[in-house]
Design an enzyme around this catalytic site. Sequence first.
Site, PDB file in Angstrom:
ATOM      1  N   ASP A  20       0.859  -1.172   0.000  1.00  0.00           N
ATOM      2  CA  ASP A  20       0.000   0.000   0.000  1.00  0.00           C
ATOM      3  C   ASP A  20       0.897   1.224   0.000  1.00  0.00           C
ATOM      4  OD1 ASP A  20      -0.130   1.338   3.012  1.00  0.00           O
ATOM      5  OD2 ASP A  20       0.230  -0.823   3.103  1.00  0.00           O
ATOM      6  N   ASP A 110      -9.436   2.509   8.334  1.00  0.00           N
ATOM      7  CA  ASP A 110      -8.129   2.733   8.957  1.00  0.00           C
ATOM      8  C   ASP A 110      -8.343   3.283  10.362  1.00  0.00           C
ATOM      9  OD1 ASP A 110      -5.632   3.688   9.758  1.00  0.00           O
ATOM     10  OD2 ASP A 110      -5.059   4.275   7.737  1.00  0.00           O
ATOM     11  N   GLU A 112      -6.423   4.091  13.423  1.00  0.00           N
ATOM     12  CA  GLU A 112      -5.147   4.322  14.098  1.00  0.00           C
ATOM     13  C   GLU A 112      -5.192   5.665  14.799  1.00  0.00           C
ATOM     14  OE1 GLU A 112      -1.756   5.448  11.468  1.00  0.00           O
ATOM     15  OE2 GLU A 112      -3.083   4.750   9.862  1.00  0.00           O
TER      16      GLU A 112
END
Length: 211
Positions: A20, A110, A112
Amino acid sequence: MRFLILSAFVAACLATDGWDGIQAVSVSGFQCLANSGYHFFIARVWTSTGNYDNTGIQNIKNAKAAGWAYADGYIFPCLKSSCAAPESQVEATVNKLKSEGAAYGMLWLDIERLEWPADTTHNRNFINAMANKLNSMGVNWGIYTNYNNWAAIVGADWTQWSSKPLWWATYDGKKDNSDFKPFGGWTKVAIHQWAGDVSGPCGVSMDLNYY
């Protein structure tokens, strides 16, 4: 389902390498990467500033034009008070990918640590809103995170979405899942992001992933 098809492909090949990244890669660049042994790609398609990642969307289209069977996208949610509602961010992303003709296999959320508040109940509700919208739109999806991020954002014992595939981000330098310890209800890894910011082949900066 694309995820199941990829799982069967991996089972036949034992393992496969992917990457990625956020830089623009041309069709010829993806052809070069395929010749270098990479077989799947995950693009950022929504950014933490609250807008589309047009480079990532174009990268999905370029990967497909280069003959790549497996290209996914990830949503990096915008958490500022000025951002759209979580379900609106998801809806905008899915609709944009469709209108652009960017054929993806899965979308990943995502999760995080970046601007998430300390209120885990708020954070759980935010993720639930994104997840429920993805489900209602019929999208195959999973979660990108690791123990430290999940524990800080929603609590390590929150198992609401453990039935979804886990893209596990742990830069242990090991192209395997030997360091994985269950959390959040997950007992296995779908994809392991095992190294980051690597100067890869074909002039591409990438994070390295193992499936």
